[in-house]
Structures are given as structure tokens and as C-alpha cells.
Motif scaffolding. Structure first.
Motif, PDB file in Angstrom:
ATOM      1  N   ALA A 184      44.405  50.752  46.779  1.00 52.68           N
ATOM      2  CA  ALA A 184      44.545  51.629  45.614  1.00 52.68           C
ATOM      3  C   ALA A 184      44.523  53.083  46.084  1.00 52.68           C
ATOM      4  O   ALA A 184      44.151  53.395  47.213  1.00 52.68           O
ATOM      5  N   ALA A 185      44.925  53.968  45.185  1.00 57.67           N
ATOM      6  CA  ALA A 185      44.884  55.401  45.473  1.00 57.67           C
ATOM      7  C   ALA A 185      43.425  55.859  45.605  1.00 57.67           C
ATOM      8  O   ALA A 185      42.497  55.063  45.482  1.00 57.67           O
ATOM      9  N   SER A 186      43.228  57.127  45.822  1.00 56.32           N
ATOM     10  CA  SER A 186      41.873  57.662  45.985  1.00 56.32           C
ATOM     11  C   SER A 186      41.030  57.403  44.729  1.00 56.32           C
ATOM     12  O   SER A 186      41.569  57.240  43.630  1.00 56.32           O
ATOM     13  N   ASP A 187      39.725  57.354  44.909  1.00 59.22           N
ATOM     14  CA  ASP A 187      38.829  57.098  43.774  1.00 59.22           C
ATOM     15  C   ASP A 187      39.013  58.128  42.659  1.00 59.22           C
ATOM     16  O   ASP A 187      38.976  57.784  41.470  1.00 59.22           O
ATOM     17  N   SER A 188      39.200  59.378  43.050  1.00 58.12           N
ATOM     18  CA  SER A 188      39.354  60.421  42.025  1.00 58.12           C
ATOM     19  C   SER A 188      40.647  60.227  41.238  1.00 58.12           C
ATOM     20  O   SER A 188      40.657  60.400  40.010  1.00 58.12           O
ATOM     21  N   ALA A 189      41.736  59.837  41.933  1.00 63.42           N
ATOM     22  CA  ALA A 189      43.013  59.602  41.241  1.00 63.42           C
ATOM     23  C   ALA A 189      42.906  58.409  40.313  1.00 63.42           C
ATOM     24  O   ALA A 189      43.388  58.439  39.172  1.00 63.42           O
ATOM     25  N   CYS A 190      42.265  57.333  40.785  1.00 57.83           N
ATOM     26  CA  CYS A 190      42.102  56.132  39.952  1.00 57.83           C
ATOM     27  C   CYS A 190      41.213  56.417  38.742  1.00 57.83           C
ATOM     28  O   CYS A 190      41.504  55.962  37.625  1.00 57.83           O
ATOM     29  N   SER A 191      40.152  57.173  38.952  1.00 54.59           N
ATOM     30  CA  SER A 191      39.234  57.506  37.853  1.00 54.59           C
ATOM     31  C   SER A 191      39.928  58.366  36.802  1.00 54.59           C
ATOM     32  O   SER A 191      39.718  58.176  35.592  1.00 54.59           O
ATOM     33  N   SER A 192      40.740  59.308  37.238  1.00 53.55           N
ATOM     34  CA  SER A 192      41.487  60.154  36.297  1.00 53.55           C
ATOM     35  C   SER A 192      42.454  59.317  35.476  1.00 53.55           C
ATOM     36  O   SER A 192      42.598  59.508  34.259  1.00 53.55           O
ATOM     37  N   TYR A 193      43.115  58.375  36.142  1.00 52.35           N
ATOM     38  CA  TYR A 193      44.049  57.471  35.460  1.00 52.35           C
ATOM     39  C   TYR A 193      43.315  56.639  34.404  1.00 52.35           C
ATOM     40  O   TYR A 193      43.766  56.506  33.264  1.00 52.35           O
ATOM     41  N   GLU A 194      42.169  56.084  34.768  1.00 47.77           N
ATOM     42  CA  GLU A 194      41.396  55.247  33.843  1.00 47.77           C
ATOM     43  C   GLU A 194      40.859  56.054  32.673  1.00 47.77           C
ATOM     44  O   GLU A 194      40.827  55.576  31.532  1.00 47.77           O
ATOM     45  N   SER A 195      40.435  57.287  32.944  1.00 43.06           N
ATOM     46  CA  SER A 195      39.942  58.153  31.874  1.00 43.06           C
ATOM     47  C   SER A 195      41.062  58.523  30.909  1.00 43.06           C
ATOM     48  O   SER A 195      40.873  58.516  29.684  1.00 43.06           O
ATOM     49  N   TYR A 196      42.227  58.827  31.456  1.00 36.20           N
ATOM     50  CA  TYR A 196      43.388  59.194  30.639  1.00 36.20           C
ATOM     51  C   TYR A 196      43.764  58.066  29.668  1.00 36.20           C
ATOM     52  O   TYR A 196      44.065  58.305  28.500  1.00 36.20           O
ATOM     53  N   LEU A 197      43.697  56.819  30.151  1.00 32.09           N
ATOM     54  CA  LEU A 197      44.090  55.664  29.323  1.00 32.09           C
ATOM     55  C   LEU A 197      42.936  55.084  28.501  1.00 32.09           C
ATOM     56  O   LEU A 197      43.149  54.152  27.742  1.00 32.09           O
ATOM     57  N   ARG A 198      41.745  55.630  28.673  1.00 29.22           N
ATOM     58  CA  ARG A 198      40.543  55.103  28.010  1.00 29.22           C
ATOM     59  C   ARG A 198      40.370  53.613  28.325  1.00 29.22           C
ATOM     60  O   ARG A 198      40.092  52.772  27.465  1.00 29.22           O
ATOM     61  N   LEU A 199      40.525  53.310  29.615  1.00 31.44           N
ATOM     62  CA  LEU A 199      40.507  51.917  30.049  1.00 31.44           C
ATOM     63  C   LEU A 199      39.157  51.250  29.834  1.00 31.44           C
ATOM     64  O   LEU A 199      39.101  50.042  29.573  1.00 31.44           O
ATOM     65  N   GLN A 200      38.059  52.007  29.960  1.00 33.30           N
ATOM     66  CA  GLN A 200      36.748  51.382  29.767  1.00 33.30           C
ATOM     67  C   GLN A 200      36.601  50.833  28.353  1.00 33.30           C
ATOM     68  O   GLN A 200      36.032  49.764  28.147  1.00 33.30           O
ATOM     69  N   GLU A 201      37.135  51.567  27.372  1.00 34.38           N
ATOM     70  CA  GLU A 201      37.078  51.085  25.991  1.00 34.38           C
ATOM     71  C   GLU A 201      37.978  49.879  25.785  1.00 34.38           C
ATOM     72  O   GLU A 201      37.618  48.933  25.076  1.00 34.38           O
ATOM     73  N   LEU A 202      39.154  49.920  26.423  1.00 36.34           N
ATOM     74  CA  LEU A 202      40.053  48.771  26.334  1.00 36.34           C
ATOM     75  C   LEU A 202      39.426  47.533  26.979  1.00 36.34           C
ATOM     76  O   LEU A 202      39.513  46.427  26.437  1.00 36.34           O
TER      77      LEU A 202
END
Length: 446
Positions: free
Chosen positions: A25-43
Motif C-alpha cells: 500500500a501507499a504511505s500510511d499518511s496517504a492511506c489515512s488521508s484517503y480513508e478520512s476523505y471517504l469516511r471509511l471508518q463509518e462505512l
């Protein structure tokens, strides 16, 4: 007549395989930004909530229904686009095709789930007197015979019934409803989204499983901006749908491995063919980026700081789950010895190849052949996805972005996308068995 042992043709060209891609996967910061943008934790909370004891496939079907419901919301967003330059005709066509593909896969998953129907959340709509409960306002009564009256219950929270009443989406929604009726024809229940339900079947409790009200409560993207709101919502919804189906893939892969271990080869084969369809669906979802306005999208890209600094930082690798299902799909190769009932030769001999040749020639255990073919179809779908993605990035963002913002790159120096779709087959023993059989058959004049 002198007997001759089969041998490979002298005309067979063998190429030295390139090293297998190390997928990360990409860097942790890039992945975290992606997940935050999509609200993946809520999904993920909605995907993973298990609320129906005994329904073994809940965690497979729940994210599938959530992906479908987000698609309905996406249709509403696209058809609300006020920009005169939006390609509305092609958007409608693509979204109809996407929704039909989703419904087809859901129907296939429901087919497999029928064996545990007693645990599936069903609303029995058959009534002896046709009396409706006061709280069931979105329902209609239809008399099927003198003895039977059917109450067709319609979801009160899903957006599809509302799309069917909006003049901009009425035609598209009706096509979707007829797709549901057609694809669910062989299933003993229907989805309850407003489809005709001509057979008067019981209705799936869509609202209890999908929870559309909760889902749409976080439809707003955290980085919404009035200037690029429609384009932002398009990107946001596209990737939420993508991640929902990636979640479905992950659970299908777990079930495939479990079924192979329990020697349920025909069911594992069915799951592999469904998985192949899901990989094709992921490509279909990604291709929606082609319809985004170039200038609006690139301005949004810069505002969101979507820029690859290397091949491993390509936007798709910011999805940790996509990387994981890619690895799991490749790892199906480790199940080949189990399927063929052989152990890997520690000396590197052609033991698996020989067993595969015997299986293909005798055709006695055809369910194993079906499974092996389906596993190779998954490989083809995975590689097709990444090949298509590479071309997509080039078209949507330009060739420099596709090369990780380097002026020159070749396959050996870090072109990770290229390595994925150009790497050798995941199933070398099956490939060798077919190559050998083909050469042998040719020499025998078969």
C-alpha cells in the motif's frame, strides 16, 4: 509401431519470467488521508455490524447492499448536476449499466444464501385478508387469487423508490426496478425496492439490513467546497461504492478458501466466478472517472493533493483493502495442491503439473476442473483491472501522473502497475500442464 513419450515441441519459445511485483500500500499518511476523505471508518461500522444471528452470509451481502444504495444516491447527485457541459446521456447509460451489474452479483450471492433462508431477514407479505399495518405506509395490496392477497412492501428509506417518482430519474429508476425483478426471478424472495414482484414473493427486509437512513446521514464529504461540489461528490461516491465492493470481495475470498479446505469444490468454483465478476465491476466503477470534466477534476485533484510521487503512491494503492484483496486473489495459487490432492515436490519436480494433466485428460472430477478454470479467470480479471487502471490514470490525469511524476520509467525500475499485469501467471503448473498437453496433442495429430 514404436511408442514415443510425449515431449515438448522444438518450436516452443520459453521466455525468462520477470520478477513478481512486491505489492504494498501507499504511505500510511496517504492511506489515512484517503480513508478520512471517504469516511471509511463509518462505512466499515455499517459493513461489519452483525445483527442477524444465524445468517451466515450477512457480512458478504450487507456491503453489497450498501454499495447499491450509495449508487442510488450517486444517481441523484449526477442528475442534479446544473453544469450544462456535463455528459448527462452517457452518465445515465453508465450508471444504469453499473447498477445492473451490482444487482446481478447480489442475485448470485442470494442464490448461494438460499440454503440458510430461515435466518435471512424476511418480511412475509402474504396475507389472508389484505389488511395493512398502519406503520407500513409504503406498501401496496394485490389480489393474486380468491384465496391469496399479496402485500408488496416497499423500502421506506431507500432512495430508489423516490428516484422512480422524480421526473429526471423516473425512466432510469424503472429500468433498474425491472432489472431487480429479472435478476431475482429464481430467488424465493425479492428486495422490496419497488420492483413489480409479479410472483408475490416474500420481501427482503432491506431497510433493516442496509440502514439507508444511517448511510445517507454521512453522505456529505468532509472536504466539500461549493466551487467544486458536484465533482467532489462524484469522486467521493465513486470510491465509496468501490470500497463497498472491495469489502464484498474480501469476504468472498475468505469463503473460497474455506470451501476449498472443506472440499466443497463446486461451491468454491461458483464463488470464484462471482469474484471474477466483482473484479470486473471494480473496473466498471473506476471507469466512471472518464466522464468527469477534465478541468474541474484536475482542479479538484490539486485541491485534494492527489499526486503520485512514485508508482507505489498511485491513487489506487491508497486503498489498503484493494491491496489486500489483490494479494488474497494471487494467493489462491497456494490452494492448487489441495485441489489436486498432491504435495509440492521439495525438489521442484513437475508433480503438480502431472496431476493437473491427469485431471484434464480424464475429466472424472470435473468440479475440480471448473474450480481451476475459475481461479485462472480471477487472475485474468485482476490483471485486467490494473492494466485498465494504468490507462485510466493516463487518460484522466496525464501520462506523467501514470509514471509517478517521473520523466522516464520502465517495468524493471519500479512501474508497479505494469509489473502487476505483466508478471508471470499465478498458476505456473496449470500453465505448464496445458502447454504440454497442447504440444503432445499436436504431435500426435489429434
Amino acid at each position: 509401431m514404436e511408442s514415443r513419450s510425449p515431449r515438448l515441441s522444438n518450436n516452443l519459445n520459453i521466455s525468462i519470467p520477470m520478477p513478481q511485483a512486491e505489492l504494498t500500500a501507499a504511505s500510511d499518511s496517504a492511506c489515512s488521508s484517503y480513508e478520512s476523505y471517504l469516511r471509511l471508518q463509518e462505512l466499515k461500522k455499517l459493513w461489519s455490524s452483525k445483527e442477524f444471528p444465524g445468517w451466515k452470509d450477512e457480512l458478504i451481502l450487507k456491503p453489497a447492499f450498501i454499495g447499491l444504495e450509495i449508487t442510488f444516491r450517486f444517481i441523484s447527485t449526477v442528475l442534479s448536476d446544473p453544469r450544462p457541459y456535463a455528459n448527462m446521456w452517457e452518465w445515465k447509460r453508465r450508471l444504469q449499466a453499473l447498477t445492473t451489474s451490482e444487482i446481478e452479483i447480489i442475485a448470485l450471492l442470494c442464490e448461494d444464501d438460499v440454503k440458510t433462508r430461515a435466518a435471512i431477514p424476511i418480511v412475509d407479505v402474504t396475507s389472508s385478508d389484505g389488511v395493512l399495518a398502519r406503520e407500513t405506509s409504503s406498501a401496496e395490496v394485490r389480489k393474486m387469487s380468491d384465496e391469496t392477497t399479496v402485500v408488496s412492501r416497499v423500502s421506506e428509506a431507500s432512495l430508489l423508490p423516490r428516484l422512480a417518482t422524480w421526473h429526471k430519474s423516473e425512466e432510469l429508476a424503472k429500468k433498474i426496478l425491472y432489472s431487480i425483478e429479472r435478476e431475482m426471478h429464481g430467488i424465493p424472495y425479492t428486495l422490496g425496492l419497488g420492483e413489480p414482484n409479479l410472483a408475490g414473493k416474500p420481501t427482503f427486509d432491506y431497510d433493516a439490513v442496509c440502514k439507508p437512513t444511517e448511510l445517507h446521514a454521512f453522505k456529505k464529504c468532509p472536504s466539500d467546497n461549493a466551487d467544486l461540489d458536484i465533482e467532489n461528490q462524484t469522486l467521493y461516491a465513486t470510491h465509496q461504492i468501490l470500497e463497498s465492493w472491495i469489502c464484498v470481495s474480501k469476504f468472498i475470498l475468505e469463503r473460497i478458501r474455506s470451501r476449498i479446505d472443506s472440499r466443497s469444490f463446486e461451491n468454491a468454483s461458483s464463488d470464484c466466478w462471482i469474484l471474477e465478476k466483482v473484479w470486473k465491476l471494480l473496473k466498471e466503477i473506476e471507469d466512471l472517472h472518464l466522464l468527469m470534466d477534465p478541468d474541474d477534476f484536475l482542479r479538484l485533484k490539486n485541491r485534494l493533493s492527489i499526486k503520485a510521487t512514485s508508482e507505489s503512491d498511485s491513487f489506487c494503492f491508497r486503498s489498503r483493502e484493494l491491496v489486500e484483496i489483490t494479494k488474497l486473489s494471487k494467493d489462491l495459487k497456494h490452494k492448487v495442491p489441495t485441489i489436486l490432492d498432491v504435495e509440492v515436490d521439495p525438489k521442484g519436480g513437475p508433480r503438480i503439473q502431472g496431476a493437473a494433466m491427469k485431471l484434464y485428460r480424464k475429466k472424472a472430477e470435473f468440479e475440480k476442473i471448473h474450480l481451476l478454470q475459475a481461479m485462472q479467470a480471477v487472475e485474468m480479471a485482476v490483471k485486467s483491472f490494473y492494466f485498465s487502471y494504468k490507462q485510466l490514470v493516463t487518460i484522466v490525469m496525464g501520462s506523467l501522473e501514470a509514471m509517478g511524476n517521473r520523466t522516464f520509467v520502465n517495468v524493471d525500475s519500479g512501474d508497479l502497475l505494469g509489473q502487476i499485469y505483466l508478471e508471470p501467471t499465478y498458476f505456473p503448473s496449470l500453465d505448464a500442464a496445458k502447454t504440454f498437453l497442447d504440444s503432445w496433442g499436436h504431435e500426435r495429430g489429434r
